[in-house]
Design a protein around this motif. Structure first.
Motif, PDB file in Angstrom:
ATOM      1  N   PRO A   1     -40.993 -26.239   2.662  1.00  8.15           N
ATOM      2  CA  PRO A   1     -41.246 -24.843   3.054  1.00  8.15           C
ATOM      3  C   PRO A   1     -42.562 -24.275   2.535  1.00  8.15           C
ATOM      4  N   GLN A   2     -43.139 -24.880   1.508  1.00  7.91           N
ATOM      5  CA  GLN A   2     -44.394 -24.369   0.948  1.00  7.91           C
ATOM      6  C   GLN A   2     -45.607 -25.164   1.417  1.00  7.91           C
ATOM      7  N   ALA A   3     -45.393 -26.089   2.338  1.00  7.89           N
ATOM      8  CA  ALA A   3     -46.491 -26.877   2.898  1.00  7.89           C
ATOM      9  C   ALA A   3     -46.945 -26.252   4.204  1.00  7.89           C
ATOM     10  N   TYR A   4     -48.167 -26.554   4.602  1.00  7.09           N
ATOM     11  CA  TYR A   4     -48.679 -26.047   5.873  1.00  7.09           C
ATOM     12  C   TYR A   4     -49.869 -26.864   6.330  1.00  7.09           C
ATOM     13  N   ILE A   5     -50.150 -26.756   7.618  1.00  8.74           N
ATOM     14  CA  ILE A   5     -51.363 -27.312   8.211  1.00  8.74           C
ATOM     15  C   ILE A   5     -52.092 -26.146   8.864  1.00  8.74           C
ATOM     16  N   LEU A   6     -53.299 -25.911   8.416  1.00  9.59           N
ATOM     17  CA  LEU A   6     -54.070 -24.761   8.878  1.00  9.59           C
ATOM     18  C   LEU A   6     -55.209 -25.227   9.764  1.00  9.59           C
ATOM     19  N   SER A   7     -55.315 -24.626  10.939  1.00  8.93           N
ATOM     20  CA  SER A   7     -56.391 -24.976  11.865  1.00  8.93           C
ATOM     21  C   SER A   7     -56.595 -23.821  12.843  1.00  8.93           C
ATOM     22  N   GLY A   8     -57.589 -23.961  13.713  1.00 10.14           N
ATOM     23  CA  GLY A   8     -57.806 -22.989  14.780  1.00 10.14           C
ATOM     24  C   GLY A   8     -58.128 -21.592  14.277  1.00 10.14           C
ATOM     25  N   PRO A   9     -57.722 -20.556  15.026  1.00 10.37           N
ATOM     26  CA  PRO A   9     -58.048 -19.168  14.666  1.00 10.37           C
ATOM     27  C   PRO A   9     -57.548 -18.759  13.283  1.00 10.37           C
ATOM     28  N   ALA A  10     -56.369 -19.271  12.877  1.00  9.44           N
ATOM     29  CA  ALA A  10     -55.841 -18.903  11.562  1.00  9.44           C
ATOM     30  C   ALA A  10     -56.747 -19.413  10.449  1.00  9.44           C
TER      31      ALA A  10
ATOM     32  N   PRO B   1     -64.062 -26.700   6.869  1.00  8.70           N
ATOM     33  CA  PRO B   1     -63.279 -27.831   7.391  1.00  8.70           C
ATOM     34  C   PRO B   1     -62.606 -27.463   8.713  1.00  8.70           C
ATOM     35  N   ASP B   2     -62.357 -28.457   9.533  1.00  3.15           N
ATOM     36  CA  ASP B   2     -61.649 -28.235  10.791  1.00  3.15           C
ATOM     37  C   ASP B   2     -60.160 -28.016  10.562  1.00  3.15           C
ATOM     38  N   ILE B   3     -59.633 -28.692   9.556  1.00  2.31           N
ATOM     39  CA  ILE B   3     -58.201 -28.637   9.268  1.00  2.31           C
ATOM     40  C   ILE B   3     -58.009 -28.653   7.748  1.00  2.31           C
ATOM     41  N   ILE B   4     -57.080 -27.855   7.270  1.00  5.43           N
ATOM     42  CA  ILE B   4     -56.701 -27.878   5.857  1.00  5.43           C
ATOM     43  C   ILE B   4     -55.213 -28.201   5.780  1.00  5.43           C
ATOM     44  N   VAL B   5     -54.882 -29.231   5.009  1.00  6.91           N
ATOM     45  CA  VAL B   5     -53.494 -29.640   4.831  1.00  6.91           C
ATOM     46  C   VAL B   5     -53.066 -29.338   3.399  1.00  6.91           C
ATOM     47  N   GLN B   6     -52.062 -28.475   3.253  1.00  2.21           N
ATOM     48  CA  GLN B   6     -51.454 -28.241   1.953  1.00  2.21           C
ATOM     49  C   GLN B   6     -50.122 -28.987   1.920  1.00  2.21           C
ATOM     50  N   PRO B   7     -50.040 -30.098   1.203  1.00  2.00           N
ATOM     51  CA  PRO B   7     -48.777 -30.840   1.152  1.00  2.00           C
ATOM     52  C   PRO B   7     -47.749 -30.130   0.278  1.00  2.00           C
ATOM     53  N   ASN B   8     -46.592 -30.710   0.165  1.00  2.00           N
ATOM     54  CA  ASN B   8     -45.565 -30.145  -0.701  1.00  2.00           C
ATOM     55  C   ASN B   8     -46.087 -30.028  -2.127  1.00  2.00           C
ATOM     56  N   PRO B   9     -45.764 -28.946  -2.829  1.00  2.00           N
ATOM     57  CA  PRO B   9     -46.172 -28.845  -4.230  1.00  2.00           C
ATOM     58  C   PRO B   9     -45.695 -30.056  -5.024  1.00  2.00           C
TER      59      PRO B   9
END
Length: 570
Positions: free
Chosen positions: A456-465, A479-487
Motif C-alpha cells: 500500500p505504500q509503494a507507487y509508480i509515478l509517471s506522466g502528468p502526476a 526522470p520519466d518514471i519514479i518507482v517507490q518500492p515497498n518500504p
C-alpha cells in the motif's frame, strides 16, 4: 503521488517555470559579477532584502547529521543519550513532523535545506543522475549526441582522472575534466560544473549578495561534487572545505566509510573546520577570516552506522528505533561533536548571536530489520530484459570504453536507471513510457522478476502526476518514471549494508529538526505541524532580516518559513 504519513502540499506558482529560471539565472550572474576572486561583493544588494545587521542573529550554523530521524531525536532525548542536543531543544524548538520534499538522496536533501526547493525547481535528483540535454565531457564542441549520465561524487575530483586512486583528502585539488559534461548555451559549447548544474540560487549566494561584509562556509562529504553549493554564480561559498570521504586514509589504507569509527575521523575534520571558523580563521585554521554569517557541515558517522549490517552491530534492534551498538555509539559521537561546536560559540561570545539548526539531508530505510528485502536490482533487470535499456548493461556510467567509471569515455544517449531504495528511470526512448509502466505494473510482486512494489505504500509515478511533482521529463532533467518500492526494499544484493536512502519511504523522509534562535520568546517548544525541510532555507534568511523570496525556489514554489518562526518575536 501517494505519500506515507502526514505531508504538506507545496504550492507551485503557475507560469513558464523554465523561462523564469533562465531569467533569474541571468540576474544572479549579473548581481554576483561585481565580486573579486575572494567572493567579496563590491555592489549593492536588493534594497528590499538588504540585511540591516542590527538584529540579535548575526550568524546561522546549519548542521546535517545524515540519517537523523525524528524518532532518533525523541528517543535519545528521552533516554538522556544526547544531553547536548536536549539542551539545544530546551532552548529552542523541535519540529516533530519534518519531511524531505519527495526524494531523500543527499543532493535533493541538502538542496532542500539551502535552496528552499524540491527537485522540481532545484533540478537535483541524485548525485548520480542523467540529463538528456548534455553532451559528453569529451565533446567540447557539442557536435555529438546528447544525453549524459551525470556523476558528481568522489570521482569529480582530479584524483579520479583515468580511474586513478583517490589518494588526497582534497580530491586532488581540482576538478576531474572527465567528469564535467558540456552544454550548448547561447550557441556556445560550455562545460557544466556542479554549480552550473543546480538550477536555482542558494542561500549562500543570497546572503553574500544582500548582506555587506558577509562570509559563507560549508563542509561536506565530497570535495568537488558539492561545488553546486556555490550556486549558478559559482562563488556563493567563500570557504567550501574540500574534504573527500572516499579518499584513502594513509594510516589505514582504506577510505573513511569502512566502519563508523573511521568515519568519525573524517567527521572530526568538519568539527575542526567549524571550530576554526568560530575562532576567526578560515576552515584550515591557517588564515584569519571573519566568522561566517552562514556556515555549517555535514556528518556521515550516523549514516554509516545505520547502513552497517545488523549482524555486525549496525542499524536498529526493532521497529521502535532502538539503536544497535553502532548507532548508539554514533549518536553519542554526533552529540559530543555538537557540544564541541556550541561550547566554542559560547567561549567566543557568539552563542547569543548565532542561530543553530540541527537536522538531516535524509533518513535511512528500513530501520525495522524485519522489513528488509534485498532481491537484487530487479528493477534494472526487468527493464533490460524487455529491451527498454541495453540488455548487456551498456548504459550510464558502467558503459565506459576504458572500464573506469566516470572517466569521460562512456556512451551517450543511453538512458539511465538509478536505484537504491527507490528507482529513477530515464528511458532510452521516451515514447515507450506507457509501455514501460504497463510492464512494471505487471511485475509488482517480490517474486522474480518482480520489482517488489505491491504494498500500500509503494507507487509508480509517471506522466502528468510526475510532471506536476518533479517537472516535465521532456525538458531533459526529470526522470520519466519514479518507482517507490515497498518500504524496506533495497535494490541490491550487497552484504555490506542493511539500510539505504534516496526514496520516499517513511524512514527515508521523516527527519529530526531542532532549531535554536537566540532571544526567542518561547523556548522548549514542540511543533507537530507537518513541515518540509525546504522551509529551513527561507527561515534562515528570515531570521537574518532578508526576504525569503530572494531564493528562486522559494519564489517559484511558494515555500513558507517554518511555523511560528517569526523574527518579530525576538
Amino acid at each position: 503521488m501517494r505519500t506515507t504519513g502526514k505531508s504538506m502540499r507545496v504550492r507551485y506558482m503557475i507560469g513558464a517555470v523554465a523561462m523564469s529560471l533562465a531569467a533569474m539565472h541571468a540576474a544572479s550572474a549579473a548581481a554576483m559579477g561585481g565580486q573579486d576572486q575572494d567572493g567579496n561583493s563590491h555592489g549593492q544588494g536588493h534594497a528590499s532584502g538588504q540585511g540591516n545587521g542590527h538584529g540579535p542573529v548575526k550568524h546561522v550554523l546549519l548542521i546535517s547529521f545524515d540519517g537523523l530521524h525524528q524518532q532518533d531525536v525523541a528517543r535519545c532525548i528521552g533516554s538522556n543519550a544526547c544531553p547536548n542536543l536536549a539542551l539545544l531543544a530546551k532552548a529552542g524548538t523541535t519540529y516533530t513532523n519534518a519531511h524531505t520534499p519527495g526524494l531523500s538522496d543527499s543532493f535533493p536533501g541538502l538542496a532542500a535545506l539551502v535552496t528552499g526547493g524540491s527537485p522540481k525547481t532545484a533540478g537535483l535528483f541524485y548525485d548520480v543522475s542523467y540529463d538528456r540535454t548534455l553532451y559528453a565531457p569529451s565533446d567540447t564542441q557539442c557536435t555529438g549526441k546528447q544525453g549524459w549520465n551525470v556523476v558528481f561524487d568522489e570521482t569529480t575530483g582530479i584524483d579520479a582522472q583515468n580511474g586513478g586512486a583517490l589518494t588526497h583528502l582534497d580530491g586532488g585539488g581540482a576538478f576531474n575534466p572527465q567528469a564535467i559534461p558540456h552544454a550548448k548555451i547561447g550557441g556556445v559549447c560550455q562545460p557544466v560544473f556542479p554549480h552550473n548544474y543546480v538550477k536555482t540560487n542558494t542561500l549562500f549566494e543570497v546572503v553574500k549578495q544582500n548582506m555587506r561584509g558577509s562570509r559563507t562556509a560549508w563542509a561536506d562529504k565530497h570535495a568537488w561534487g558539492y561545488d553546486w553549493l556555490n550556486g549558478p554564480s559559482g562563488v556563493g561559498v567563500d570557504d567550501l572545505a574540500r574534504t573527500e570521504i572516499n579518499s584513502i586514509d594513509a594510516a589505514t589504507k582504506t577510505d573513511y566509510t569502512d566502519v563508523f569509527t573511521h568515519t568519525e575521523t573524517f567527521d572530526n575534520f568538519h568539527v575542526q573546520e567549524m571550530l576554526n571558523e568560530i575562532d576567526g580563521k578560515d576552515s584550515t585554521g591557517k588564515s584569519n577570516a571573519d566568522v561566517p554569517t552562514v556556515f555549517g557541515a555535514d556528518f556521515q558517522t550516523l549514516s554509516v552506522a545505520q547502513k552497517a549490517p545488523v549482524a555486525s552491530g549496525g542499524g536498529y534492534l526493532d521497529a521502535d528505533f532502538t539503536p544497535g551498538p553502532q548507532v548508539a555509539a554514533a549518536i553519542t559521537y554526533i552529540d559530543n561533536s555538537l557540544a564541541r561546536v556550541v561550547t566554542e560559540l559560547k567561549q567566543r561570545g557568539l552563542y547569543d548571536s548565532t542561530a543553530i539548526i540541527v537536522t538531516s539531508k535524509h533518513g535511512q530505510s528500513p530501520t525495522d530489520h524485519t522489513k528488509l528485502v534485498k532481491n537484487g536490482d530487479t528493477l534494472t533487470k526487468l527493464l533490460e530484459a524487455n529491451n527498454f535499456l541495453d540488455p548487456n548493461g551498456n548504459f550510464g556510467q558502467a558503459a565506459t570504453k576504458s572500464g573506469n567509471l566516470n572517466d569521460g569515455s562512456g556512451l551517450v544517449d543511453t538512458g539511465f536507471v538509478q536505484t537504491d531504495d527507490v528507482g529513477l528511470i530515464w528511458l532510452r526512448d521516451q515514447s515507450q513510457a506507457a509501455t514501460v509502466v504497463k510492464t512494471l505494473k505487471a511485475n509488482l510482486s517480490c517474486n522474480a522478476p518482480g520489482i517488489c512494489a505491491d504494498g500500500p505504500q509503494a507507487y509508480i509515478l509517471s506522466g502528468p502526476a510526475l510532471a506536476a511533482r518533479f517537472g516535465n521529463p521532456a525538458l531533459g532533467r526529470t526522470p520519466d518514471i519514479i518507482v517507490q518500492p515497498n518500504p524496506g526494499v533495497i535494490y541490491t544484493t550487497s552484504t555490506s549494508k542493511d539500510e539505504e536512502h534516496g526514496g520516499n519511504a517513511p524512514d527515508d523522509s521523516h527527519l529530526g529538526l531542532v532549531v535554536y534562535v537566540p532571544h526567542a520568546h518561547d523556548t522548549g517548544r514542540t511543533i507537530d505541524q507537518p513541515v518540509l525541510t525546504t522551509q529551513v532555507a527561507p527561515s534562515i534568511l528570515h531570521v537574518l532580516g532578508l526576504e525569503p523570496e530572494l531564493l528562486h525556489s522559494v519564489a517559484l514554489e511558494g515555500t513558507p518559513v517554518l511555523p511560528q518562526f517569526d523574527r518579530d518575536r525576538f
